[in-house]
Design an enzyme around this catalytic site. Structure first.
Site, PDB file in Angstrom:
ATOM      1  N   SER A 128       0.825  -1.205   0.000  1.00  0.00           N
ATOM      2  CA  SER A 128       0.000   0.000   0.000  1.00  0.00           C
ATOM      3  C   SER A 128       0.856   1.250   0.000  1.00  0.00           C
ATOM      4  O   SER A 128       1.964   1.260   0.514  1.00  0.00           O
ATOM      5  CB  SER A 128      -0.926   0.027   1.212  1.00  0.00           C
ATOM      6  OG  SER A 128      -1.636   1.248   1.232  1.00  0.00           O
ATOM      7  N   LYS A 183      -4.785  -6.543   3.168  1.00  0.00           N
ATOM      8  CA  LYS A 183      -4.682  -5.410   2.242  1.00  0.00           C
ATOM      9  C   LYS A 183      -6.072  -5.024   1.732  1.00  0.00           C
ATOM     10  O   LYS A 183      -6.403  -3.842   1.606  1.00  0.00           O
ATOM     11  CB  LYS A 183      -3.756  -5.756   1.067  1.00  0.00           C
ATOM     12  CG  LYS A 183      -3.723  -4.711  -0.062  1.00  0.00           C
ATOM     13  CD  LYS A 183      -3.258  -3.359   0.445  1.00  0.00           C
ATOM     14  CE  LYS A 183      -2.995  -2.289  -0.585  1.00  0.00           C
ATOM     15  NZ  LYS A 183      -3.708  -2.224  -1.813  1.00  0.00           N
ATOM     16  N   HIS A 186      -7.795  -3.233   4.492  1.00  0.00           N
ATOM     17  CA  HIS A 186      -7.197  -1.894   4.533  1.00  0.00           C
ATOM     18  C   HIS A 186      -7.902  -0.983   3.524  1.00  0.00           C
ATOM     19  O   HIS A 186      -8.294   0.137   3.843  1.00  0.00           O
ATOM     20  CB  HIS A 186      -5.693  -1.981   4.229  1.00  0.00           C
ATOM     21  CG  HIS A 186      -5.062  -0.679   3.846  1.00  0.00           C
ATOM     22  ND1 HIS A 186      -5.244  -0.102   2.604  1.00  0.00           N
ATOM     23  CD2 HIS A 186      -4.282   0.184   4.540  1.00  0.00           C
ATOM     24  CE1 HIS A 186      -4.600   1.050   2.560  1.00  0.00           C
ATOM     25  NE2 HIS A 186      -3.999   1.244   3.720  1.00  0.00           N
ATOM     26  N   ASN A 187      -8.064  -1.477   2.315  1.00  0.00           N
ATOM     27  CA  ASN A 187      -8.715  -0.654   1.292  1.00  0.00           C
ATOM     28  C   ASN A 187     -10.182  -0.381   1.640  1.00  0.00           C
ATOM     29  O   ASN A 187     -10.690   0.705   1.379  1.00  0.00           O
ATOM     30  CB  ASN A 187      -8.619  -1.326  -0.076  1.00  0.00           C
ATOM     31  CG  ASN A 187      -7.224  -1.227  -0.663  1.00  0.00           C
ATOM     32  OD1 ASN A 187      -6.247  -1.066   0.059  1.00  0.00           O
ATOM     33  ND2 ASN A 187      -7.120  -1.331  -1.972  1.00  0.00           N
ATOM     34  N   GLU A 190     -10.217   2.278   4.074  1.00  0.00           N
ATOM     35  CA  GLU A 190      -9.901   3.515   3.342  1.00  0.00           C
ATOM     36  C   GLU A 190     -11.184   4.085   2.698  1.00  0.00           C
ATOM     37  O   GLU A 190     -11.434   5.291   2.769  1.00  0.00           O
ATOM     38  CB  GLU A 190      -8.851   3.171   2.280  1.00  0.00           C
ATOM     39  CG  GLU A 190      -8.478   4.256   1.316  1.00  0.00           C
ATOM     40  CD  GLU A 190      -7.543   3.687   0.221  1.00  0.00           C
ATOM     41  OE1 GLU A 190      -6.586   2.959   0.553  1.00  0.00           O
ATOM     42  OE2 GLU A 190      -7.796   3.971  -0.961  1.00  0.00           O
TER      43      GLU A 190
END
Ligand code: 2AM
Length: 478
Positions: A128, A183, A186-187, A190
């Protein structure tokens, strides 16, 4: 053979990652399907460190020391499989293939298993931080075997971003697809963060009556406090920006239809499968979707809404302070949900993910980097089994203090017709979790009525069914 690490796929992300390795003193083998990109990289950046360019896959593999470590940086999907198929036959037992693309974790699990059967380590690594992060220090989330991390870890940690306390933002997440899974989450987080910030902006503008430039200033102030984060920082930049062609605020000339590449959607789809409520992320994905449905918006344009008096200058300032509280509390909720999702998957797939370590490696390099993440790390350090971030003493206190303002902001938004799906969903989740009793009892009654789905009782063990179409007596079914 001299190269410690190889990168194949030299578009911007791959090139930047290769340069990052070279700048940290590693000898980097570089390769690309079409040689022109390899040549261009070495020509433009060869002076930054030791690059070993290869034209063919065979030369590339031969240029690497054993165990060979090859990072694939191609478009996620078929290209990844094509590159794996090309390289796997050239490798030996113990070699490591790393996929640094945004693969779906299920694909990573499949690829890992296939290669494990051949004695090759396959590491799906979430990376990232975008192009800038790849060059200057990304946050890296490698999955795969713990053994592969022994040879790979020091290399990754050397090029990763460093948190304020100096810790590298890279850690072995867990086996097979664990890295790509976190990941993905995480996105998703976000997406939720961005949606909450967008709602705060909308409220400040439509309710507070502030101009974009002034809102930029408000965000800059927030960025000096507990909301200190990369996303708040860039929000201020975007809001302060003026369109060169028209002189108008940049936000006013951009089409208001948000796009998405799919990791947010994956997060929600996966959360549904795992049975984890991630309403903050889901509302963020849906909000982007709503914005993109031009035909629906045109059809509904002109439907009646409420009318309201503008706020006085003092009221507007007070309102802005409350929006900060609402934003913060909603953010805590969406992170709590994201962490629940990681915990559930870790259990489901036997990944044994260190929940605090995820917060630690997101403190730097990545898009959601923020002072806040160190608080999450600390919360899991205090209690590694913390069932929800909302139960952490400090977060609980802060959210408790924010709740009046949070309710007021959501109520104001509803009264004035400003859509705040993120704030509202977060508050509803908070209230649902803290409720003594939920109306789910009634839902169970209805299910038993029409489908004999049975229910459990609060006062006795077992499953029960009421004979709704008979004499309404109760029978125990298990
Ligand atoms: P190219 O320069 O030869 O197009 C991003 O698209 C990167 O992935 C590029 O470096 C591209 O190589 C590479 N790429 C895309 N599809 C590929 C494939 N099927 N096999 C190998 N490399 C591929």
């Amino acid at each position: 053979a001299t190269a410690q690490i190889g990168v194949t796929g030299l578009a911007v992300m791959g090139s930047n990652l290769a340069r990052n390795f070279a700048r940290h003193g590693h000898t980097v083998a570089v390769h690309n399907r079409t040689y022109a990109k390899t040549e261009a990289l070495v020509k433009e950046h060869g002076h930054e460190g030791d690059f070993v360019p290869s034209e063919t896959a065979e030369e590339f593999v031969a240029s690497l020391v054993k165990p060979r470590r090859i990072i694939i940086m191609v478009k996620a999907g078929e290209a990844t499989d094509a590159v794996i198929d090309e390289f796997a036959p050239l490798l030996d037992e113990g070699d490591v293939i790393i996929d640094g693309g945004n693969a779906h974790f299920a694909d990573t699990r499949r690829r890992e298993k296939d290669l494990r059967d051949k004695g090759i380590h396959f590491v799906g690594a979430g990376i990232s931080g975008g192009e800038e992060g790849a060059l200057n220090g990304p946050s890296i989330m490698p999955g795969g075997s713990a053994e592969s991390y022994k040879s790979l870890g020091p290399l990754l940690e050397s090029i990763a971003a460093k948190a304020e306390d100096g810790t590298p933002c890279a850690v072995h997440v867990g086996p097979d697809g664990a890295g790509h899974f976190v990941k993905m989450v995480h996105n998703g987080i976000e997406y939720a963060d961005m949606q909450l910030i967008a709602e705060a902006y909308d409220l400040l503008r439509s309710v507070g009556g502030f101009a974009p430039e002034r809102i930029a200033e408000i965000f800059r102030n927030w960025n000096a406090g507990r909301l200190d984060s990369y996303l708040i920082e860039i929000t201020a930049e975007v809001l302060a920006h003026k369109d060169a062609a028209t002189g108008r605020p940049f936000v006013d000339v951009v089409a208001d239809e948000a796009e998405q590449k799919g990791t947010g959607r994956w997060t929600v789809q996966t959360a549904l499968d795992l049975g984890v409520p991630v309403s903050g992320i889901a509302e963020a994905v849906f909000a982007r979707s709503v914005s993109g449905h031009k035909e629906l918006r045109e059809a509904a344009n002109g439907l009646p809404g409420p009318s309201a008096e503008p706020l006085s200058a003092t009221e507007a300032e007070e309102f802005a302070a409350r929006v900060e509280e609402a934003l913060y509390a909603s953010k805590v909720v969406s992170y709590a949900q994201g962490w629940n999702m990681i915990a559930k998957a870790s259990e489901e797939y036997g990944w044994d993910i260190d929940l605090g370590a995820m917060a630690a490696i997101w403190r730097g390099g990545c898009i959601i980097r923020a002072a806040f993440l160190d608080r999450i790390r600390a919360a899991f350090a205090t209690d590694p089994q913390l069932p929800t971030l909302l139960a952490d003493r400090q977060f609980a206190e802060e959210v408790g203090r924010a709740q009046d303002a949070w309710r007021e902001v959501v109520a104001t938004a509803v009264r004035r017709g400003v859509p705040t799906p993120g704030f509202s969903a977060a508050l509803a989740y908070y209230d649902a979790l803290r409720a003594e009793r939920l109306p789910a009892a009634l839902t169970q009654g209805q299910r038993d009525f029409f489908g004999a789905h049975t229910y459990r009782r609060t006062d006795r063990e077992g499953s029960f069914h009421t004979l709704w179409s008979g004499d309404r007596s109760e029978e125990q079914t298990a």
